[in-house]
Design an enzyme around this catalytic site. Structure first.
Site, short mmCIF file in Angstrom:
data_model
loop_
_atom_site.label_atom_id
_atom_site.label_comp_id
_atom_site.label_asym_id
_atom_site.label_seq_id
_atom_site.Cartn_x
_atom_site.Cartn_y
_atom_site.Cartn_z
N ILE A 128 -2.52 -72.98 -67.74
CA ILE A 128 -1.59 -72.32 -68.66
C ILE A 128 -0.19 -72.92 -68.52
O ILE A 128 0.48 -73.21 -69.51
CB ILE A 128 -1.55 -70.80 -68.40
N GLY A 167 -3.59 -77.42 -59.82
CA GLY A 167 -2.88 -78.17 -60.85
C GLY A 167 -2.97 -79.68 -60.64
O GLY A 167 -3.37 -80.16 -59.57
N SER A 193 -0.80 -59.63 -65.78
CA SER A 193 -2.22 -59.62 -66.14
C SER A 193 -2.66 -58.27 -66.68
O SER A 193 -2.13 -57.22 -66.27
CB SER A 193 -3.06 -59.95 -64.90
N TYR A 228 -6.25 -58.30 -56.90
CA TYR A 228 -5.55 -59.21 -57.81
C TYR A 228 -4.65 -58.43 -58.77
O TYR A 228 -3.46 -58.72 -58.91
CB TYR A 228 -6.56 -60.05 -58.60
N LYS A 275 -0.36 -58.18 -59.15
CA LYS A 275 0.37 -58.43 -60.39
C LYS A 275 1.25 -57.25 -60.77
O LYS A 275 2.38 -57.41 -61.24
CB LYS A 275 -0.61 -58.76 -61.52
N PHE A 329 -22.51 -61.45 -65.14
CA PHE A 329 -22.50 -60.35 -64.17
C PHE A 329 -22.41 -59.03 -64.90
O PHE A 329 -21.36 -58.64 -65.40
CB PHE A 329 -21.32 -60.52 -63.20
N ARG A 377 -13.95 -58.22 -73.60
CA ARG A 377 -12.62 -58.71 -73.28
C ARG A 377 -11.91 -59.17 -74.54
O ARG A 377 -12.53 -59.49 -75.55
CB ARG A 377 -12.70 -59.88 -72.29
N ARG A 422 -20.24 -57.42 -61.08
CA ARG A 422 -19.35 -57.98 -60.06
C ARG A 422 -18.30 -56.94 -59.69
O ARG A 422 -17.77 -56.25 -60.55
CB ARG A 422 -18.68 -59.24 -60.63
N GLY A 476 -15.06 -55.01 -59.08
CA GLY A 476 -13.70 -55.08 -59.61
C GLY A 476 -13.59 -55.36 -61.09
O GLY A 476 -12.48 -55.49 -61.61
#
Length: 322
Positions: free
Chosen positions: A12, A36, A119, A143, A147, A206, A219, A281, A283
């Site tokens: 990104i 990267g 996120s 995660y 954020k 998953f 999503r 999965r 989370g």
């Protein structure tokens, strides 16, 4: 304007770097190059350092002073949900520690503008079909927690010393703006499927028993070039005096299930994609779709590309670089 982009050699970040360069900005990239590639950023200055280490403070101080940095776009972070569940302390150290080092360096140098890569994972498993920025933020994995804490930190810096910040809550990012900037990290659904197809393997899904129409996760997919444009819009917004909001969803406003994405991949690649459906999965929420009315009305931003554009551009970049 001189802009420092952390994680700018990543997927990104490199799109944002290129857009900034195209409009004539000076760009400095800070990246540990773990995911990267320096070749992505053209003639931008690259400072190789891990923001979560003690070496970050002097490296940032030097970059701010040498290049007269006016603003920061902060991408550098760990981003795998499953890994964050397995290694929570590592994620807190990397994501929160890196943010703390960056903010301290910005305060010392007097750099007062920040666009933060947040996120949709901050929402956790929302009860509503479409999520708004003013709704509950209850992340269900480390995660997402890191954020959300990053947003708190940017807001606290605003109160303490006047930082102007915009927190962009990404939904699922995919596609490629240019063939040489495709997603090569193989951490997200589309490149994971491409990798499986290249190897003659069956892609893994998953969870096929979520409370969604086809049983797979839903999503909101946003093209990476649209997302990159959102960062420039947010950066420009920080220069205005009227800033009623500091947090913005960045998505398309529409949801696609994993199985629907696989169908588009079949159509674009011409390869049959019959997945191996396994247990859920840890989370992963069943559904995350953005309400994008705030970013549209405040920043004048909206998506220009759909799921076919996303998969088509991702496939073109994948073929070019494999």
């Amino acid at each position: 304007m001189s802009v420092l982009v952390t994680g700018g050699a990543g997927y990104i970040g490199s799109h944002v770097v290129r857009l900034l360069q195209q409009r004539g900005e000076q760009v400095v990239v800070v990246d540990d190059l773990s995911n990267g590639r320096a070749a992505r950023v053209g003639d931008a200055t690259v400072v190789e350092v891990d923001l979560a280490t003690d070496a970050a403070a002097p490296a940032l101080a030097d970059a701010f002073a040498t290049h007269g940095v006016d603003a920061v776009v902060h991408f550098a972070a760990r981003k795998q949900v499953g890994e964050s569940v397995a290694r929570p302390a590592h994620y807190w150290s990397q994501n929160v520690g890196g943010m703390a080092n960056l903010l301290q360096a910005m305060e010392t140098a007097g750099v007062g503008k920040l666009v933060f890569s947040s996120s949709a994972a901050t929402y956790g498993a929302p009860q509503s079909a479409v999520v708004r920025e003013d709704g509950p933020a209850e992340p269900i994995n480390p995660y997402g927690q890191t954020k959300l804490v990053g947003e708190w930190m940017s807001r606290a810096a605003g109160v303490a010393w006047g930082l102007r910040a915009a927190n962009l809550r990404y939904f699922n990012v995919a596609g490629a703006g240019w063939d040489d900037l495709g997603d090569s990290a193989v951490m997200n659904l589309i490149p994971i499927v491409f990798t499986a197809l290249d190897a003659g393997e069956v892609p893994t899904v998953f969870g096929g028993d979520y409370p969604t129409p086809d049983g797979s996760c839903i999503r909101d997919y946003v093209h990476v070039l649209d997302l990159a444009r959102a960062h420039l819009a947010a950066l420009d917004h920080l220069g205005t005096e009227e800033r009623p909001f500091d947090t913005f969803n960045v998505g398309s406003g529409a949801g696609s299930s994993v199985f629907e994405v696989l169908e588009v991949i079949r159509r674009v690649t011409g390869v049959d994609v019959a997945p191996d459906v396994r247990e859920r999965r840890a989370g992963d929420p069943p559904q995350l779709v953005a309400d994008v009315s705030r970013i549209t009305s405040t920043l004048g931003w909206s998506t220009t590309k759909d799921l076919d554009d996303i998969v088509g551009s991702a496939w073109a970049a994948w073929k070019t670089n494999r």
